[in-house]
Design an enzyme around this catalytic site. Structure first.
Site, PDB file in Angstrom:
ATOM      1  N   ASP A  73       0.842  -1.197   0.000  1.00 13.13           N
ATOM      2  CA  ASP A  73       0.000   0.000   0.000  1.00 13.13           C
ATOM      3  C   ASP A  73       0.877   1.247   0.000  1.00 13.13           C
ATOM      4  OD1 ASP A  73      -2.267   1.609   0.077  1.00 13.13           O
ATOM      5  OD2 ASP A  73      -2.337   1.602   2.273  1.00 13.13           O
ATOM      6  N   LYS A  75       0.417   3.502  -2.613  1.00  9.10           N
ATOM      7  CA  LYS A  75      -0.394   4.480  -3.362  1.00  9.10           C
ATOM      8  C   LYS A  75       0.432   5.195  -4.431  1.00  9.10           C
ATOM      9  CE  LYS A  75      -3.503   5.243   0.561  1.00  9.10           C
ATOM     10  NZ  LYS A  75      -2.782   4.399   1.547  1.00  9.10           N
ATOM     11  N   PHE A  77       1.630   7.271  -7.166  1.00 16.80           N
ATOM     12  CA  PHE A  77       0.983   8.456  -7.734  1.00 16.80           C
ATOM     13  C   PHE A  77       2.073   9.302  -8.378  1.00 16.80           C
ATOM     14  CE2 PHE A  77      -2.013  12.258  -6.597  1.00 16.80           C
ATOM     15  CZ  PHE A  77      -2.285  12.423  -7.938  1.00 16.80           C
ATOM     16  N   ASP A  78       2.236   9.145  -9.697  1.00 15.28           N
ATOM     17  CA  ASP A  78       3.288   9.853 -10.405  1.00 15.28           C
ATOM     18  C   ASP A  78       2.956   9.812 -11.896  1.00 15.28           C
ATOM     19  OD1 ASP A  78       5.875  11.001 -11.072  1.00 15.28           O
ATOM     20  OD2 ASP A  78       6.582  10.221  -9.140  1.00 15.28           O
ATOM     21  N   PRO A  80       2.914   8.399 -15.648  1.00 16.93           N
ATOM     22  CA  PRO A  80       2.674   6.995 -16.001  1.00 16.93           C
ATOM     23  C   PRO A  80       3.914   6.121 -16.091  1.00 16.93           C
ATOM     24  CG  PRO A  80       1.244   8.400 -17.286  1.00 16.93           C
ATOM     25  CD  PRO A  80       2.161   9.313 -16.535  1.00 16.93           C
ATOM     26  N   THR A 126     -10.315   7.310   3.345  1.00 16.63           N
ATOM     27  CA  THR A 126     -11.340   7.263   4.399  1.00 16.63           C
ATOM     28  C   THR A 126     -11.102   8.294   5.491  1.00 16.63           C
ATOM     29  OG1 THR A 126     -10.095   5.434   5.400  1.00 16.63           O
ATOM     30  CG2 THR A 126     -12.008   4.862   4.049  1.00 16.63           C
ATOM     31  N   GLN A 195      -9.717   8.616  11.257  1.00 16.81           N
ATOM     32  CA  GLN A 195     -10.565   8.039  10.216  1.00 16.81           C
ATOM     33  C   GLN A 195     -11.980   8.601  10.366  1.00 16.81           C
ATOM     34  OE1 GLN A 195      -9.593   6.458   7.725  1.00 16.81           O
ATOM     35  NE2 GLN A 195      -7.920   5.048   8.174  1.00 16.81           N
TER      36      GLN A 195
END
Length: 241
Positions: A73, A75, A77-78, A80, A126, A195
């Site tokens: 996990d 994530k 994010f950059d 392609p 969340t 959360q």
């Protein structure tokens, strides 16, 4: 195929439906916790805190050597090509799941090279509620945004999504049963932490979750983590006899 609003009928071992968030400061603490939990937890999520501690990949391999399933996990994010290169690195470590948090082209890049790793698209964290979305300039209802992102991710080729249990039933109703829903932010009892969009164990699965991710309620559980994990496993077993 399970019907809308019903418990998942996918062929998933019941005790693997609980994923423990291994968010601790060091790999030593992580290993100590895994050994303490024993067979009460079969699936672990490795996130950013452990990644920054060092020894992340060694920890992943250590878990796989003990026949545990592993959810990376980070994530991703950059751009392609960078996401593609990152996901390529996972196959040699036999990761089971990985999260990608980005636009369509980044998701597509991850799916192009997943090589056995199930790619899960992050919808809306969340820890965010509607007030947070408004403050960031997203003038859209969270449920609508989650559905839109999920619809695009599945069309691209993602294997599933990360979603609050609050939106899971709407995802099932609109998109069917042919994808995974992993629900974090599970709070077996009352919630007092960061959360915000939380549900309990039963609600998550009754709304269509295939897996739930639990962290602090087990790691800080009383009288000890293993007892806390087994209590959740018992609740899951009622739903998946």
């Amino acid at each position: 195929m399970s019907q809308t609003g019903s418990v998942s009928s996918k062929n998933i071992p019941t005790r693997e439906r609980l994923i423990l968030a291994l968010d601790v400061p060091t790999t030593k603490e992580a290993k100590d916790l895994v050994l303490k939990l024993g067979d009460s937890v079969m699936f672990y999520k490795l996130g950013l805190e452990l990644f920054m501690a060092g020894g992340y990949w060694e920890m992943l391999d250590w878990l796989k050597q003990r026949d545990k399933r592993v959810f990376v996990d980070l994530k991703f994010f950059d751009v392609p090509e960078t996401v593609k290169g990152a996901v390529k690195q996972l196959s040699g470590h036999r990761a089971d799941f990985a999260t990608v948090h980005g636009n369509d082209s980044s998701l597509r890049a991850a799916c192009d090279v997943k090589n056995g790793v199930k790619i899960l698209a992050v919808t809306v964290l969340t820890s965010l509620d509607q007030g947070d979305m408004d403050a960031m300039g997203f003038k859209v209802d969270i449920a609508d945004l989650v559905l839109s992102r999920a619809r695009r991710a599945l069309k691209i080729g993602c294997d599933g999504v990360i979603s609050s249990g609050l939106e899971a039933s709407a995802l099932r109703a609109d998109l069917g049963d042919g994808f995974l829903i992993v629900v974090p932010g599970i709070r077996p009892g009352s919630n007092t932490d960061d959360q915000k969009r939380t549900v309990d164990v039963e609600t998550a699965f009754q709304n269509g979750a295939d897996y739930i991710v639990v962290g602090r309620p087990i790691r800080n559980g009383l009288p000890d983590p293993k007892t806390a994990a087994e209590a959740i496993q018992k609740r899951i077993s009622v739903l998946f006899p």
